[in-house]
Design a protein around this motif. Structure first.
Motif, short mmCIF file in Angstrom:
data_model
loop_
_atom_site.label_atom_id
_atom_site.label_comp_id
_atom_site.label_asym_id
_atom_site.label_seq_id
_atom_site.Cartn_x
_atom_site.Cartn_y
_atom_site.Cartn_z
N ASN A 322 0.86 -1.34 -0.03
CA ASN A 322 0.04 -0.01 0.12
C ASN A 322 0.82 1.38 -0.20
N SER A 323 2.00 1.24 -0.47
CA SER A 323 2.88 2.16 -0.40
C SER A 323 3.08 3.30 -1.84
N CYS A 324 1.88 3.23 -2.71
CA CYS A 324 1.98 4.04 -3.57
C CYS A 324 1.20 5.33 -3.61
N THR A 325 0.35 5.26 -2.57
CA THR A 325 -0.26 6.57 -2.49
C THR A 325 0.61 7.83 -2.05
N ASN A 326 1.41 7.32 -0.98
CA ASN A 326 2.34 8.20 -0.50
C ASN A 326 3.38 8.56 -1.53
N ALA A 327 3.89 7.79 -2.34
CA ALA A 327 4.77 7.96 -3.32
C ALA A 327 4.33 8.74 -4.42
N TRP A 328 3.07 8.50 -4.85
CA TRP A 328 2.48 9.29 -6.00
C TRP A 328 2.41 10.74 -5.75
N TRP A 329 2.20 11.11 -4.35
CA TRP A 329 1.86 12.46 -4.00
C TRP A 329 3.38 13.25 -4.06
N TRP A 330 4.61 12.55 -3.77
CA TRP A 330 5.96 13.05 -4.04
C TRP A 330 6.53 13.08 -5.50
#
Length: 415
Positions: A322-330
């Protein structure tokens, strides 16, 4: 990495007596990243575990060729039912109390129980510029970056915001990688989900569109079941802001069962996408699925995972899944991608297929679990040194103690 977080803050609301927490696990380049959740019973221990998970998620997405250089990990949590009439006031007062941290160190956003729209409204009422303003000094062109992120948040794809979709796409891609490696076809593979909110809803959409059959979905009112497959798009259209489905949208073949029926549904893939600690030693024996994808944070307790692993159930861990929400922001804010759905989807698919495959390869080679393999990958990417430096304009002190990724060429001032 050490087990103790860098900073832990407790808060009590003077109006309601509600408790809140902030844990900064570590700072990288003077900043930490992690969402804010609101749920009845949220504890300091829970928030600390989530903050540690954010440090790991950030490290896993390190790419030396990218503009985005991962940050540290943090998390906020408020012990309050988000459906309570007093919840919004509690949220605003919490953010006012945490204002110095949001301004300087902690970038945050939606998590369990909160939507980004609600967080943004409360942030403004608390007198803050943005929930991610702490990262602005690290941007090459702040105005362009903020516009790019705002434009990205305005994008909808088939009625759902891009910001909601990217996380679920990452979960879905992780599942598809696991199925592909096991030689399992997508068509007809059955899925049961706990939660149809931001993460669960998007996961359900992408798995259904990949040919999998969603046979059970749980919300606060119970579990909706159909062995022949639920109409995912109809359920998504009929849910409220908290992911609760209006039962008038159910078809004749759909039936309602108990709230925990999702756990033992006849399905190959189980996706806990709602709350932490959903699967424990007491209920893990009811799981018949072959794979569990942790769309929620910390949904499978360690003793349950040990028992599941012993009987051949593969748990795909949250730190990757579930790590991609955070990565997408950045990726968007720092300019690795534009405000464009196809660019976002391509980036998520590529990143998650690389991460998930690498994790499963490592687990197979080491004869261990995917979680242990993920932790080993983090350990390789996150050796740290402590440096005394001027981390960025406006630092609290002339010199600040900053935890910094070794080998980060973008942080040349460390010396």
């Amino acid at each position: 990495m050490s087990t103790a977080p860098l900073l832990s803050v407790g808060w009590t609301d003077h109006v309601t007596g509600r408790r809140g927490h902030l844990v900064v696990d570590r700072l990288v380049r003077g900043v930490a990243s992690g969402g804010l959740r609101m749920r009845e019973g949220c504890t300091a221990e829970e928030v600390a575990g989530l903050a540690r998970g954010m440090t790991m998620k950030e490290a896993l997405h390190y790419d030396p060729t990218a503009r985005y250089v991962p940050l540290g990990g943090a998390k906020g949590g408020i012990d309050c039912d988000p459906r309570s009439p007093e919840a919004y006031g509690v949220l605003v007062r919490y953010l006012r109390a945490m204002r110095p941290y949001v301004e300087r160190f902690w970038t945050t956003g939606e998590d369990l129980g909160l939507t980004q729209d609600l967080v943004d409204r409360a942030v403004a009422e608390a007198g803050l510029e943005s929930s991610v303003q702490a990262v602005y000094p690290l941007l090459d062109d702040e105005a362009a970056a903020r516009k790019r992120l705002a434009d990205a948040f305005a994008i909808e794809v088939d009625g759902i915001g891009l910001d909601e979709l990217v996380g679920g796409l990452g979960v879905a891609e992780s599942v598809l990688v696991a199925l592909d490696r096991a030689g399992r076809g997508h068509a007809g593979t059955r899925v049961s989900l706990q939660g149809l909110g931001t993460m669960g809803g998007a996961t359900a959409r992408f798995l259904a569109r990949a040919g999998l059959r969603v046979v059970a979905v749980a919300d606060v009112r119970g579990t909706i079941v159909n062995p022949d497959g639920l109409d995912v798009e109809a359920l998504l259209a009929a849910r409220d802001a908290h992911g609760t489905v209006d039962r008038s949208a159910l078809r004749p073949g759909d039936r309602e069962e108990a709230g925990d029926a999702w756990l033992s549904a006849d399905a190959e893939v189980l996706v806990p996408a709602a709350v932490s600690y959903a699967i424990d030693a007491g209920n893990q024996a009811r799981v018949t699925a072959r794979w569990i994808a942790e769309a929620a944070n910390m949904p499978v307790l360690p003793d349950a995972e040990e028992a599941l692993s012993a009987r051949g159930v593969t748990v795909l861990p949250d730190v990757v899944v579930n790590s991609c929400t955070n990565a997408w922001w950045w990726w968007t804010l720092f300019g690795d991608i534009e405000a464009d759905a196809e660019q976002a989807f391509d980036r998520v698919r590529g990143a998650m297929r690389t991460l998930a495959a690498g994790m499963l390869d490592r687990a197979a080679a080491d004869g261990t679990t995917p979680r242990a393999a993920a932790h080993a990958l983090v350990a390789e990417r996150l050796p740290v040194r402590l440096v005394l430096s001027r981390p960025r304009p406006g630092a609290v002190d002339d010199h600040a103690l900053v935890m910094c990724c070794v080998g980060c060429t973008a942080w040349r001032e460390c010396g």
